[in-house]
Design a protein around this motif. Structure first.
Motif, short mmCIF file in Angstrom:
data_model
loop_
_atom_site.label_atom_id
_atom_site.label_comp_id
_atom_site.label_asym_id
_atom_site.label_seq_id
_atom_site.Cartn_x
_atom_site.Cartn_y
_atom_site.Cartn_z
N THR A 218 40.63 27.25 55.94
CA THR A 218 41.91 27.56 55.41
C THR A 218 41.86 27.63 54.12
N GLN A 219 41.15 26.76 53.33
CA GLN A 219 40.90 27.19 51.87
C GLN A 219 40.29 28.27 51.55
N SER A 220 39.31 28.48 52.10
CA SER A 220 38.57 29.78 51.69
C SER A 220 39.61 31.11 51.97
N PHE A 221 40.21 30.96 53.03
CA PHE A 221 41.09 32.12 53.35
C PHE A 221 42.16 32.30 52.45
N VAL A 222 42.80 31.00 52.04
CA VAL A 222 43.84 30.99 51.04
C VAL A 222 43.13 31.60 49.45
N LEU A 223 42.24 31.13 49.14
CA LEU A 223 41.69 31.49 47.99
C LEU A 223 41.30 32.95 48.01
N GLY A 224 40.44 33.51 48.96
CA GLY A 224 40.21 34.66 49.18
C GLY A 224 41.33 35.59 48.73
N ILE A 225 42.30 35.40 49.56
CA ILE A 225 43.76 36.20 49.38
C ILE A 225 44.54 35.98 48.00
N VAL A 226 44.52 34.81 47.60
CA VAL A 226 45.25 34.57 46.36
C VAL A 226 44.22 35.30 45.06
N ILE A 227 42.92 35.25 45.22
CA ILE A 227 42.14 35.90 44.27
C ILE A 227 42.26 37.51 44.25
N THR A 228 42.15 37.84 45.51
CA THR A 228 42.40 39.44 45.47
C THR A 228 43.53 39.99 44.98
N THR A 229 44.62 39.10 45.46
CA THR A 229 45.99 39.56 45.14
C THR A 229 46.14 39.61 43.43
N CYS A 230 45.67 38.70 42.88
CA CYS A 230 45.60 38.43 41.49
C CYS A 230 44.96 39.39 40.73
N ALA A 231 43.65 39.82 41.46
CA ALA A 231 42.81 40.79 40.69
C ALA A 231 43.41 42.04 40.91
N GLY A 232 44.23 42.23 42.05
CA GLY A 232 44.75 43.63 42.42
C GLY A 232 46.25 43.88 41.61
N TYR A 233 46.66 42.75 41.18
CA TYR A 233 47.92 42.78 40.42
C TYR A 233 47.93 43.43 39.02
N PHE A 234 46.77 43.11 38.28
CA PHE A 234 46.80 43.66 36.76
C PHE A 234 46.84 45.19 36.89
N PRO A 235 45.53 45.62 37.63
CA PRO A 235 45.54 47.25 37.92
C PRO A 235 47.02 47.83 38.31
N ALA A 236 47.51 47.13 39.32
CA ALA A 236 48.77 47.83 39.69
C ALA A 236 49.87 47.78 39.01
N ARG A 237 49.93 46.80 37.69
CA ARG A 237 51.03 46.60 36.81
C ARG A 237 50.49 47.89 35.91
N ASN A 238 49.25 48.14 35.72
CA ASN A 238 49.03 49.23 34.70
C ASN A 238 49.62 50.46 35.37
N ALA A 239 49.24 50.63 36.71
CA ALA A 239 49.83 51.91 37.38
C ALA A 239 51.53 52.01 37.44
N ALA A 240 52.09 50.90 37.51
CA ALA A 240 53.40 50.85 37.30
C ALA A 240 54.10 51.48 36.05
N ASN A 241 53.13 51.16 34.97
CA ASN A 241 53.60 51.53 33.66
C ASN A 241 53.16 52.82 33.16
N VAL A 242 52.60 53.87 34.18
CA VAL A 242 52.31 55.10 33.86
C VAL A 242 53.73 55.77 33.51
N ASP A 243 53.44 56.69 32.47
CA ASP A 243 54.71 57.50 32.09
C ASP A 243 54.15 58.80 32.71
N PRO A 244 55.22 59.20 33.62
CA PRO A 244 55.16 60.49 34.14
C PRO A 244 54.93 61.81 33.27
N VAL A 245 56.05 61.56 32.32
CA VAL A 245 55.96 62.58 31.28
C VAL A 245 54.82 63.11 30.67
#
Ligand SMILES: Nc1ncnc2c1ncn2[C@@H]1O[C@H](COP(=O)(O)OP(=O)(O)O)[C@@H](O)[C@H]1O
Ligand SMILES: [Mg+2]
Lengths: 411, 237
Positions: free
Chosen positions: A379-406
Motif C-alpha cells: 500500500t505504501q509503495s503504491f501510494v508513494l508511487g502515485i503521489v510522486i508521479t503526480t507531483c512530478a507531473g504537476y509542475f510541467p502541467a502548470r507550465n503548460a497551463a501558463n502557455v500564452d496562445p497569442v
C-alpha cells in the motif's frame, strides 16, 4: 469510447506516444519495485531480529539492579572513627523479595498479557571428565512455553516431562552432542555454589542459535533455587508481556510505579541490537527513496519535453476554449496514467523480487531469507508511487497551463 | 442597416509593445460589428491587424480600452471566464491550420463541443458530421488530421470553428496558405456562414479581392483605422 474532452485528449496523447509512455512507466516500475523490495528486506530483517530478541526476552523485565554502596560506613560503636570505602557494587544478593506477591500484582494489571518469574544460575554440565559451561534457567516450563514457545524447538522429549519433575532437565542439542548424551540419560550438573546433581534429560531443544543450543538448559524453579542455595523467595527476573511490544516503554513506566525494582523494556535491554537495526533500515529507506525520486525526475523530464513539443496544440486548445485548469488536468492525467501503469508494474516487480529472495537459503539460525509480503508495504509503495508521479507531473502541467496562445500564434 | 444587432464593439482599444522599445501597435480603435456581417480587416504588413484581432479574440488581455461581446463587457474578466466565452461564442481559423495531429479530423472538430459539454457525445458526433457535410469533407472524417491536403485541413479547421455555432468567427489570413481554387471555396463558405446562418465573420486578410467581396472592409495603417468601406451596398437583406 465516449469520453469527456480532457480524458479523450490525455488518452490520445498517451496512446500516440506509447513508446515514451512505456519508458516513463518503466522508470516508475523500477523505482517502485526497488522501493518495495528494499523496504520489505528491511522490514523482514527487523521482524527477524525482533523475533530473535523475543525468543529469550519478554517485552519487559523486572529485576534487581546492582547497587553501589555508600562511601561512608555508618559509625559503629564507641570509637569516633569515620570509615571511608571506595564506592563499589554491594555484595547484597540480586534477589527479588516476595516475588510471588509482585508477580500477582503485575499479572493483575490490565495491560499485562503474561508474566513469569525465572531463576538463573551458572551451570556446569559434566560427563566423566568432560565439562561444558552454560546457564541454567529455573522456570515454570508451562508458563515459560506460553511466553517463549519453547515447545516449538523441542527435537526430543517434551516440555511436559519437566513439569513437576524436580530431577528433570531440558538441554540444548549442542550440549547433548558434545557430551554424547541422549534423551532419558543422566547428566551431572553442578553450580558455582558447589551443588552437584545428577539429573535426567527429559528433553532436547534446537533453536538454531549455537549460543543457546550449546549452553542453555531448563530446570524447575525450585531446582534452580537449590543450585544457588536460595530459598523459594529468590527470583532473578520477572518477565512481562504486553499487548503491544511497541508500547512497552509506556507499560514499563506504569509497572515501575508498582515496584522499587528495575523495570526495563525490551528496547532498552536490546538497545545495541536495535540501533544497528535502525541504522540499516534508515540506510535502505534513504537509498530506495532516492531511487523513487529519480523516477519522479524521469516523469518530470518526459512531460516537460512533451509539453515543449505540444506547445502549438496547447495554444490551439486554449484558443478553442480550454482553460488553464483543463490543460493542467490533461497533463496531470497523463502523468497519473504513466504513474499508475508504472506503479502497478512496480508492485509486480517488487513481488517477484520478494518471492525470489524468500527462496534463498541463508543457513544458520536465519534459515530462509526473512522476507515476506507485507500488505502495508505494498500500500505504501503504491501510494508513494502515485503521489510522486503526480507531483512530478504537476509542475510541467502548470507550465503548460501558463502557455500564452497569442505568443505562439504570433511567431 | 444601422439598426441591426451588434455582436461585438470596441471602445478606444489600444495596445503597447515594450520590447524592444515602447511602441503603440494599435491606437484608439472604435467600431461595431453586426450580426450576420462578413467584415474584413486590411492594411499593410505590420499595420496591427493581427494584434487587434488577438485583442478582440479575448486571448490577449493586455490592452487599454474596452471590448464588448453581445453588449457584455469582457474586458477585465478572469481567464477561466474568457476561456468559456471563447468556447461557446468565438470560433477561430488561422493561417496555419493548427489541427491536433494525433486526432482524427472528426475528433478535431468534436473537441471544442465535448469541452462545451452541452450535447451528448452522439449529438456532438452528429453535429460534427453536419459541419463536415457543409464543407464537403465528410469522407475524410476518420483520417488523421496530418494526412490531409492544405485545403482540406483548412476546411476541417473551419468546421471546428463552427461546431459550437459561435456568434463570431475570427480568422487571421484564412486563405494566406491556400491556392486560388481553395481560396474561392473558403470564400463561398464564409458567404454562406454569414448570409445563410447569420453568424458574424471578422477576417484579417491582405488579399484585396477577398476583402472587396466581403460586406465591409476596415483598413488599418500604423495601428489606426484609416477608412471603412461598405462593399456590397446593392445587396440588402
Ligand atoms: N510580440 C511583439 N513584440 C513587439 N512588437 C510586436 C509584437 N507583435 C507584433 N509587434 C509589432 O506590432 C506591429 C503590428 O504587428 P501585427 O499586428 O502582427 O501586424 P499585421 O498583422 O498587420 O501584419 C508590428 O510593427 C510588429 O512589429
Ligand atoms: Mg498578421
Amino acid at each position: 469510447m465516449k469520453r469527456k474532452a480532457n480524458v479523450e485528449i490525455a488518452i490520445t496523447h498517451i496512446v500516440a506516444r506509447r513508446k515514451q509512455t512505456f519508458t516513463a512507466a518503466l522508470g516508475v516500475t523500477i523505482g517502485v519495485g526497488v522501493y518495495l523490495f528494499m523496504n520489505s528486506l528491511s522490514a523482514g530483517f527487523s521482524k527477524f531480529s525482533r523475533d530473535e530478541i523475543f525468543k529469550n526476552s519478554a517485552h519487559i523485565k523486572i529485576y534487581k539492579n546492582d547497587e553501589i554502596c555508600s562511601p561512608f560506613v555508618p559509625k559503629s560503636n564507641q570509637d569516633n572513627i569515620n570509615v571511608i570505602v571506595n564506592p563499589q557494587i554491594t555484595t547484597l544478593s540480586k534477589k527479588i523479595i516476595d516475588p510471588e506477591n509482585l508477580l500477582k500484582v503485575v499479572k493483575s494489571q490490565s495491560y499485562v498479557t503474561n508474566a513469569i518469574s525465572q531463576v538463573y544460575f551458572d551451570a556446569f554440565y559434566n560427563r566423566g571428565k568432560a565439562q561444558i559451561r552454560g546457564t541454567g534457567n529455573g522456570v515454570n516450563i508451562i508458563d515459560y512455553d506460553a511466553m517463549f514457545s519453547t515447545g516449538k524447538y523441542m527435537v526430543a522429549g517434551s516440555i511436559n516431562n519437566l513439569q513437576g519433575n524436580l530431577n528433570g532437565i531440558i538441554i540444548g542439542s549442542g550440549i547433548a552432542e558434545k557430551l554424547n548424551l541422549g534423551i532419558n540419560e543422566n547428566i551431572t550438573v553442578s553450580s558455582s555454589f558447589g551443588i552437584v546433581k545428577v539429573m535426567k534429560i527429559v528433553g532436547i531443544f534446537t533453536t538454531g542459535n549455537s549460543m543457546n543450543d550449546q549452553a542453555k538448559s531448563y530446570v524447575n524453579i525450585t531446582t534452580a533455587q537449590q543450585f544457588i542455595k536460595e530459598g523459594p523467595s529468590y527470583v532473578s527476573t520477572i518477565f512481562v508481556n504486553t499487548p503491544n511490544a511497541d508500547k512497552s516503554v509506556y507499560y514499563a513506566e506504569r509497572l515501575q510505579q508498582l515496584t522499587e525494582y528495575t523495570v526495563e523494556d525490551w528496547k532498552t535491554t536490546s538497545a545495541d541490537l536495535l540501533s544497528g537495526d535502525k541504522t540499516r533500515s534508515t540506510l535502505m529507506n534513504s537509498i530506495s527513496l532516492s531511487i523513487l525520486l529519480m523516477t519522479a525526475f524521469i516523469i518530470y523530464n518526459l512531460l516537460s519535453s512533451t509539453i515543449m513539443q505540444k506547445i502549438n496544440d496547447i495554444a490551439i486548445l486554449k484558443a478553442t476554449g480550454f482553460s488553464g485548469r483543463d490543460v493542467i488536468s490533461i497533463f496531470l492525467m497523463e502523468a497519473i496514467i504513466m504513474g499508475l501503469i508504472g506503479t502497478i508494474m512496480g508492485l509486480v516487480l517488487g513481488a517477484i523480487l520478494i518471492w525470489i529472495m524468500s527462496g534463498i537459503y541463508m543457513g544458520g539460525p536465519v534459515g530462509y531469507f526473512p522476507i515476506s509480503f507485507e500488505l502495508s508495504l505494498f500500500t505504501q509503495s503504491f501510494v508513494l508511487g502515485i503521489v510522486i508521479t503526480t507531483c512530478a507531473g504537476y509542475f510541467p502541467a502548470r507550465n503548460a497551463a501558463n502557455v500564452d496562445p497569442v505568443e505562439i500564434f504570433r511567431k | 442597416m444601422k439598426n441591426r444587432e451588434i455582436v461585438l464593439n470596441t471602445k478606444g482599444i489600444g495596445k503597447y509593445f515594450y520590447d524592444p522599445v515602447k511602441f503603440k501597435a494599435i491606437d484608439d480603435i472604435n467600431f461595431d460589428v453586426y450580426k450576420g456581417e462578413f467584415l474584413t480587416l486590411v492594411g499593410k504588413s505590420g499595420s496591427g491587424k493581427s494584434t487587434l484581432l488577438y485583442c478582440l479574440s479575448t486571448m490577449d488581455t493586455a490592452y487599454e480600452g474596452e471590448l464588448y461581446i453581445r453588449e457584455e463587457k469582457v474586458t477585465g474578466k478572469k481567464p477561466n471566464e474568457l476561456a468559456s466565452i471563447r468556447n461557446c461564442t468565438i470560433g477561430f481559423i488561422f493561417q496555419f491550420h493548427y489541427l491536433l495531429p494525433e486526432f482524427s479530423c472528426l475528433m478535431n472538430i468534436m473537441l471544442p463541443a465535448l469541452k462545451l459539454n452541452k450535447y451528448t457525445y452522439e449529438e456532438v458526433e452528429h453535429r460534427a458530421y453536419e459541419k463536415m457535410k457543409l464543407l464537403d469533407i465528410e469522407d475524410q472524417a476518420l483520417k488523421p488530421a496530418s494526412k490531409l491536403s492544405g485545403g482540406q485541413q483548412q476546411r476541417v479547421a473551419i468546421a471546428r470553428a463552427l461546431i459550437n455555432d459561435p456568434a463570431i468567427i475570427m480568422c487571421d489570413e484564412p486563405t494566406g496558405n491556400l491556392d486560388s481554387k481553395n481560396t474561392q471555396i473558403v470564400f463561398e463558405i464564409f458567404q454562406r456562414i454569414c448570409h445563410e446562418l447569420g453568424q458574424t465573420i471578422i477576417a484579417v486578410t491582405h488579399d484585396l479581392d477577398f476583402a472587396k467581396a466581403s460586406d465591409r472592409t476596415i483598413e488599418l495603417a500604423d495601428g489606426k483605422i484609416i477608412s471603412t468601406h461598405e462593399n456590397n451596398l446593392g445587396i440588402v437583406r
